[in-house]
Design a protein around this motif. Sequence first.
Motif, PDB file in Angstrom:
ATOM      1  N   SER A   1       0.865  -1.115   0.061  1.00  7.01           N
ATOM      2  CA  SER A   1      -0.134   0.111  -0.080  1.00  7.01           C
ATOM      3  C   SER A   1       0.950   1.155  -0.074  1.00  7.01           C
ATOM      4  O   SER A   1       1.890   1.152   0.600  1.00  7.01           O
ATOM      5  N   THR A   2       0.527   2.207  -0.627  1.00  4.97           N
ATOM      6  CA  THR A   2       1.021   3.661  -0.429  1.00  4.97           C
ATOM      7  C   THR A   2       0.433   4.332   0.692  1.00  4.97           C
ATOM      8  O   THR A   2       0.993   5.402   1.108  1.00  4.97           O
ATOM      9  N   ILE A   3      -0.687   3.995   1.113  1.00  4.74           N
ATOM     10  CA  ILE A   3      -1.305   4.707   2.253  1.00  4.74           C
ATOM     11  C   ILE A   3      -1.906   3.956   3.197  1.00  4.74           C
ATOM     12  O   ILE A   3      -2.456   2.724   2.808  1.00  4.74           O
ATOM     13  N   VAL A   4      -2.188   4.303   4.358  1.00  4.72           N
ATOM     14  CA  VAL A   4      -2.519   3.805   5.301  1.00  4.72           C
ATOM     15  C   VAL A   4      -3.623   4.932   6.369  1.00  4.72           C
ATOM     16  O   VAL A   4      -3.093   5.879   6.257  1.00  4.72           O
ATOM     17  N   GLN A   5      -4.695   4.429   6.513  1.00  3.00           N
ATOM     18  CA  GLN A   5      -5.590   5.462   7.313  1.00  3.00           C
ATOM     19  C   GLN A   5      -5.937   4.806   8.542  1.00  3.00           C
ATOM     20  O   GLN A   5      -6.575   3.741   8.813  1.00  3.00           O
ATOM     21  N   ILE A   6      -6.071   5.699   9.460  1.00  2.13           N
ATOM     22  CA  ILE A   6      -6.608   5.439  10.685  1.00  2.13           C
ATOM     23  C   ILE A   6      -8.026   6.466  10.931  1.00  2.13           C
ATOM     24  O   ILE A   6      -7.880   7.320  10.691  1.00  2.13           O
ATOM     25  N   THR A   7      -9.155   5.747  11.144  1.00  2.00           N
ATOM     26  CA  THR A   7     -10.229   6.753  11.506  1.00  2.00           C
ATOM     27  C   THR A   7     -10.003   7.320  12.936  1.00  2.00           C
ATOM     28  O   THR A   7      -9.660   6.775  13.732  1.00  2.00           O
ATOM     29  N   TRP A   8     -10.908   8.553  12.961  1.00  2.00           N
ATOM     30  CA  TRP A   8     -11.213   8.849  14.157  1.00  2.00           C
ATOM     31  C   TRP A   8     -11.787   8.065  15.072  1.00  2.00           C
ATOM     32  O   TRP A   8     -11.552   8.123  16.134  1.00  2.00           O
ATOM     33  N   ASP A   9     -12.704   7.470  14.335  1.00  2.00           N
ATOM     34  CA  ASP A   9     -13.332   6.516  15.152  1.00  2.00           C
ATOM     35  C   ASP A   9     -12.488   5.505  16.036  1.00  2.00           C
ATOM     36  O   ASP A   9     -12.768   5.088  17.171  1.00  2.00           O
ATOM     37  N   GLU A  10     -11.499   5.061  15.098  1.00  2.00           N
ATOM     38  CA  GLU A  10     -10.826   4.027  15.705  1.00  2.00           C
ATOM     39  C   GLU A  10      -9.616   4.760  16.964  1.00  2.00           C
ATOM     40  O   GLU A  10      -9.542   4.194  17.890  1.00  2.00           O
ATOM     41  N   LEU A  11      -9.393   5.830  16.553  1.00  2.00           N
ATOM     42  CA  LEU A  11      -8.435   6.581  17.519  1.00  2.00           C
ATOM     43  C   LEU A  11      -9.298   6.669  18.882  1.00  2.00           C
ATOM     44  O   LEU A  11      -8.738   6.515  19.919  1.00  2.00           O
TER      45      LEU A  11
ATOM     46  N   ARG B   1     -11.687   4.932  20.125  1.00  2.00           N
ATOM     47  CA  ARG B   1     -11.823   3.749  20.504  1.00  2.00           C
ATOM     48  C   ARG B   1     -10.549   3.341  21.376  1.00  2.00           C
ATOM     49  O   ARG B   1     -10.587   3.100  22.428  1.00  2.00           O
ATOM     50  N   ARG B   2      -9.451   3.684  20.685  1.00  2.00           N
ATOM     51  CA  ARG B   2      -8.000   3.264  21.441  1.00  2.00           C
ATOM     52  C   ARG B   2      -7.705   4.223  22.712  1.00  2.00           C
ATOM     53  O   ARG B   2      -7.245   3.796  23.553  1.00  2.00           O
ATOM     54  N   PHE B   3      -8.359   5.602  22.462  1.00  2.00           N
ATOM     55  CA  PHE B   3      -8.029   6.462  23.558  1.00  2.00           C
ATOM     56  C   PHE B   3      -9.236   6.330  24.705  1.00  2.00           C
ATOM     57  O   PHE B   3      -9.344   7.019  25.617  1.00  2.00           O
ATOM     58  N   GLY B   4     -10.006   5.490  24.373  1.00  2.00           N
ATOM     59  CA  GLY B   4     -11.133   5.252  25.449  1.00  2.00           C
ATOM     60  C   GLY B   4     -12.573   6.164  25.392  1.00  2.00           C
ATOM     61  O   GLY B   4     -13.010   6.509  26.453  1.00  2.00           O
ATOM     62  N   ARG B   5     -12.324   7.041  24.361  1.00  2.00           N
ATOM     63  CA  ARG B   5     -13.268   8.215  24.449  1.00  2.00           C
ATOM     64  C   ARG B   5     -14.671   7.597  24.053  1.00  2.00           C
ATOM     65  O   ARG B   5     -15.545   8.385  23.919  1.00  2.00           O
ATOM     66  N   ARG B   6     -14.771   6.329  23.660  1.00  2.00           N
ATOM     67  CA  ARG B   6     -16.232   5.948  23.401  1.00  2.00           C
ATOM     68  C   ARG B   6     -16.363   4.303  23.876  1.00  2.00           C
ATOM     69  O   ARG B   6     -15.332   3.697  24.156  1.00  2.00           O
TER      70      ARG B   6
END
Length: 593
Positions: free
Chosen positions: A576-586, A588-593
């Motif tokens: 891949s040339t690009i990888v994307q991380i969604t806000w949703d995922e972030l 989730r990882r920061f326990g915001r949701r």
Amino acid sequence: MSTGSAELQREGRIAILPPAVADQIAAGEVVERPASAVKELVENSLDAGATTIEVALDDGGRSVIRVSDDGYGMSRGELLIALERHATSKIRTAADLVGVRSFGFRGEALPAIASVSQLEISSATADGDGTVVRVSGGSITDVASATRRTGTTVSVARLFYNVPARLKFLRSARSEWRSAADSLIATALCRRDIRFGVSHDGKNALSLPPASTMRIRLAGVWGAAFAERFMDVDDVTGPIHVSGLVERPADVGTASRRVFLSVNGRPVRDAGVVRAAESAYRSTVIPGVRPSLFLEIILPADVVDVNVHPAKAEVRFRDRWSVERAVEHAVRRALGEPSSAPFMGARSWSFTPAEPLSRAAVDVEVLGSRTAPADGLFSPGLAPGAPLEAPARGTDDAQGSLPVDVPPLVQLRRTYLMFERGEGVVLIDQHSAHERVLFEQFMNVLERGAAPSQRLLFPATLHLGAAEADAFESNRDMLQRLGFEVEPFGGNSIIVSAVPMPHPRFDALRCIRDTLDALTGDRLPSAAARHERLAATVACKAAIKAGDALSLAEMQALFIGLASTTLPAHDVHGRSTIVQITWDELERRFGRR
Ligand SMILES: Nc1ncnc2c1ncn2[C@@H]1O[C@H](COP(=O)(O)OP(=O)(O)OP(=O)(O)O)[C@@H](O)[C@H]1O
Ligand SMILES: [Mg+2]
């Protein structure tokens, strides 16, 4: 349906076979194994307007196949005539075959199955009593009334019990079950509006509620993680509509491969169409690995013949070439979407954020033609020493009208460009991205013209090994077109007098050496394959590397260059040339949701 009593008609050495034998022979064409009986019975249920179909197999279908539906059922009279050969409710004249919508149309399946098994059919219509009929090896043994709900249940016991030759060729229960399950899954993928329940040896194997999309159906069959590997295809070329799901290049080869194809709502096999879809993956996956594909083709009924295969597993296209091109185009277009890159989380972005995703490909194409190699930002024509430069943003009109909106970019680890877009954070691998940009420019040049090059002040001599000298000879014309002016110089030496200059850090002589080294021993069949190989090799050697610090202008130029390619999300080696991380995922990882 034969009663076995017909007189043998004969003349000299030639006799007409008794109906029972004729039926068994015909059955051989239609019913090859349990999976084919399952397919015929389920298709009959679908044609009868069922909304729920239950299938139960024992011993891989070798001992029992039972299919129950809630369709409109059959009256006693209908049930009896349905068992006769050529008895069908689905067509009346040969003309009805064109554009026939039902799965069945030959009136052969039930008598064929009946002639090689012990069959029991019970059925009831909405306004009549139920009937049950038992048939053994093609002869009706019992007709009785039955109380049951509207619909039909067909039980096929001991398939091929009276055809030893066929029985011998049945495979293990496991393998018969697997092919029956494959056929059921293909039908379930086609008819997502139907509720399917499937069990094997009394154990529940599949339980599929109606699904509104192919992705939901896939998730129902193989799980949500499997369904996530795919990107949407939806494209119209002339009268041909191609839709479905195809695997993201980054995932290809990491799970078992599955292929599904339907034409006008019928599951079919078609090696040519599959090959066309695969060839759309050119330069996005390692040659030889093959993607999973779930594709549906809809085209006018009069350009496809559905009556060409005994089990209706294949169709014939009047114009195969345009069908294959339409499929290749549709898949290629899907691969051009940024959403074809891997992502963490559930949403994807587009190079043209204000537009719906489907417009992006169009805009990118427009830009692609503007940044053709001659004036491209990463073109081989850039003067050595000139910085990679993006046009100043927002100041001049030409840039203002570009559909690519360049976001603020940050370089990380001298390797990745990072920016924020739409639904999340996107990372670009600078080497892979530049490789894709150069690859497409070089392909353009090889197929359409010659690239400008930069004359060297002092021509350089390179001494090659014998194999490299061979590679040079066979690629000389193409290298020339890419902007390398190189002549043989006696022995295995060559003299380089001009080179392309894709960016100021480009080490042309090293690139020639490395390229020739990589091309030794190549024997590629077609000019197109040789072009791709050379373009990919030179692009790889010529691209900026991880570790190269980039100025802001260079980062912007790379971004625009990448956006203007046809496959911006993929390098030329299946990465891949690009990888994307969604806000949703972030979040989730920061326990915001
Ligand atoms: N589950 C069912 N519910 C209602 N009617 C059925 C069912 N199965 C079969 N029939 C009736 O029996 C007829 C004969 O079925 P059969 O499968 O032999 O032929 P077909 O479906 O018409 O054609 P084909 O041989 O191409 O499948 C059908 O045309 C249909 O009218
Ligand atoms: Mg049928």
